[in-house]
Enzyme design. Structure first.
Site, short mmCIF file in Angstrom:
data_model
loop_
_atom_site.label_atom_id
_atom_site.label_comp_id
_atom_site.label_asym_id
_atom_site.label_seq_id
_atom_site.Cartn_x
_atom_site.Cartn_y
_atom_site.Cartn_z
CE LYS A 181 -2.92 0.64 3.62
NZ LYS A 181 -2.67 1.93 4.30
CB SER A 182 3.87 2.24 1.96
OG SER A 182 3.33 2.12 3.24
N GLY A 204 -4.97 7.82 5.21
CA GLY A 204 -4.09 8.78 5.89
C GLY A 204 -2.83 9.03 5.08
NE ARG A 260 -5.54 8.29 10.66
CZ ARG A 260 -4.89 7.44 9.86
NH1 ARG A 260 -5.53 6.88 8.85
NH2 ARG A 260 -3.63 7.16 10.07
CD GLN A 311 0.61 8.37 7.21
OE1 GLN A 311 0.07 9.26 7.87
NE2 GLN A 311 0.02 7.22 6.95
CG ASP A 335 0.27 0.20 9.54
OD1 ASP A 335 -0.13 1.07 10.35
OD2 ASP A 335 0.66 0.48 8.40
CE LYS A 337 -0.21 4.45 12.69
NZ LYS A 337 0.59 5.17 11.71
NE ARG A 365 -2.81 -1.87 8.44
CZ ARG A 365 -2.46 -2.21 7.20
NH1 ARG A 365 -2.59 -3.45 6.79
NH2 ARG A 365 -1.99 -1.31 6.36
C1 S3P Z 1 2.73 4.77 6.14
C2 S3P Z 1 3.27 5.11 7.35
C3 S3P Z 1 2.71 4.70 8.64
C4 S3P Z 1 1.67 3.60 8.50
C5 S3P Z 1 0.75 3.80 7.34
C6 S3P Z 1 1.54 3.89 6.04
C7 S3P Z 1 3.36 5.25 4.91
O1 S3P Z 1 2.12 5.83 9.22
O2 S3P Z 1 0.92 3.47 9.70
O3 S3P Z 1 -0.17 2.75 7.25
O4 S3P Z 1 3.07 4.72 3.83
O5 S3P Z 1 4.18 6.18 4.99
P1 S3P Z 1 3.03 6.87 10.05
O6 S3P Z 1 4.13 7.25 9.17
O7 S3P Z 1 2.17 8.07 10.34
O8 S3P Z 1 3.44 6.13 11.28
#
Ligand code: S3P
Length: 438
Positions: A23-24, A94, A122, A169, A319, A346, A392
């Protein structure tokens, strides 16, 4: 979609499956492809709802996104973002909204970002704070720190930002804004967070400096650099692979292999923790794909024991604590998870919802402000769990139900498609008894 899904105690699970695309990395491939000049060919893209929202968003910013087959897509970027016509709705994502806010802040466009009920709860100032420090302006539409917000971008200057929260993020939003800021933008993190943005920017032709600083890292880039479209092969998502693997560990007699799982060390804290718990988890066929190491991960039913998870591991498995908690319910002794206050912000308050769901299933849980402890033992099940629309939380309880004495039901199952479309079919293919219920 049915109103509920119910998981029942299942016979031994067996088989080989492929993890859905990460996903990231999928979000980043679309966003960087849109910021770039030229064509970006993506394969293995996750076609979950979060990613589809990001694809629509980059189209609104002027990119062309053409689907060419399952997980294959061609993004044609304009070398920047154009003024979008309407509100950018990021749905549940997010990562999508925070990275897009960072990218949009760098261009002379005004963008209103919004999301679903969960995303509207959030915190956004963790990203808009540093972006404001670079010169972006924000107009909160209903209340400060929450969506919807209008971002007025352009004319940025670089920032030297020291992160107080370990968050990829936040780091990524600042770096994406920094691409169009005057000077060198630097982000220093005390604990390293996932580095997909840094790696992918390099693949798009951007020079990114990464220096170790204590236990963390300092990442910097010079503003004004251009991105050139490239090919991105998205590896399998370890955060999604975790669910079939967890089921393999707790359902007696099982052996489950998930192929093509990304093994980036900043993402594999769960696997390390499971091994410490005594899990029979092996990796074969290690290889490189899309600039990341991947492998086929096999989980066999294991007698697990409780462990204390080192808090400094949190960023590499943030996660995964919900699914870890589900497996910890079957371990001998207590599994202590501390330093995970981020779980509360989250898609839901994941500490509270895991504590409530596991307790309803007869598992003893002690909740703390920044953590929780799960005491393993017989898992009764026999509950309907409220997921607050968190994918999740839903998948973790369904996995738990596969080895509990009585069935476990979750609400809002449609939300599973945000990160893992085809979850039920994939699990059923392994022999799991998960079915629709009213
Ligand atoms: C992600 C970073 C994580 C994670 C999210 C995906 C990303 O959040 O929980 O599901 O793709 O950069 P944080 O960076 O806010 O911890």
């Amino acid at each position: 979609m049915p109103a509920h899904l119910t998981a029942r105690r299942s016979p031994p699970l067996s088989g080989r499956v492929r993890a859905p695309g990460d996903k990231s990395i999928s979000h980043r491939a679309l966003i960087l492809g849109a910021m770039a000049t030229g064509v970006t060919e993506i394969e293995g893209l996750l076609e979950g709802d979060d990613i589809l929202a990001t694809a629509r968003a980059v189209e609104a910013f002027g990119a062309t996104v053409e689907r060419q087959g399952e997980g294959r897509c061609r993004v044609t970027g304009q070398g920047g973002f154009r003024q979008p016509a309407g509100v950018i709705d990021c749905g549940n994502a997010g990562t999508g909204v925070r990275l897009l806010m960072g990218a949009a802040a760098g261009y002379a466009v005004t963008t209103t970002f919004d999301g679903d009920a969960s995303l509207r709860k959030r915190p956004m100032k963790r990203v808009t704070g540093p972006l404001a420090g670079m010169g972006a302006r924000f107009d909160w539409q209903t209340m400060e720190d929450r969506l919807p917000v209008a971002v007025i971008g352009g004319g940025l200057t670089a920032i030297d930002y020291v992160q107080t929260v370990a968050s990829a993020q936040i780091k990524s939003a600042i770096l994406l804004a920094g691409l169009n800021a005057g000077g060198v933008t630097t982000v220093t993190e005390a604990e390293p967070s996932r580095d997909h943005t840094e790696r992918m920017l390099t693949a798009f032709g951007v020079e990114v400096g990464v220096l170790p600083v204590g236990d963390g890292r300092r990442v910097s880039l010079q503003g004004g650099q251009c991105l050139t479209g490239t090919a991105v092969a998205v590896p399998g998502d370890p955060s999604s692979a975790a669910f079939p693997l967890a089921a393999g560990l707790i359902v007696p007699g099982s052996e489950v292999t998930v192929e093509g799982v990304m093994l980036n060390p900043l993402r594999t804290g769960l696997f390390e923790t499971w091994r410490e718990m005594g899990a029979d988890l092996t990796v074969s066929n290690r290889r490189m794909a899309g600039g990341e190491e991947v492998g086929d991960v096999t989980a066999r039913h294991s007698k697990l024991k409780g462990v204390i998870v080192p808090p400094e591991r949190a960023a590499s498995m943030i996660d995964e604590y919900p699914v870890l908690a589900a497996t910890a319910a079957f371990a001998d002794g207590a599994t202590v998870m501390r330093g995970v206050g981020e779980m509360r912000v989250k898609e839901s308050d994941r500490i509270a919802l895991m504590a409530a769901g596991l307790t309803a299933c007869g598992v003893r849980v002690e909740e703390e402000a920044e953590g929780f402890t799960v005491f393993g033992g017989p898992v009764r099940g026999g509950a309907t769990v409220t997921t607050h629309g968190d994918h999740r939380i839903a998948m973790s309880h369904l996995v738990l139900g596969l080895a509990a004495d009585q069935a476990v039901t979750v609400d809002e199952p449609a939300m599973i498609a945000t990160s893992f479309p085809g979850f039920v079919e994939l699990m059923s293919g392994l022999g799991a008894d998960i079915a629709a219920s009213e």
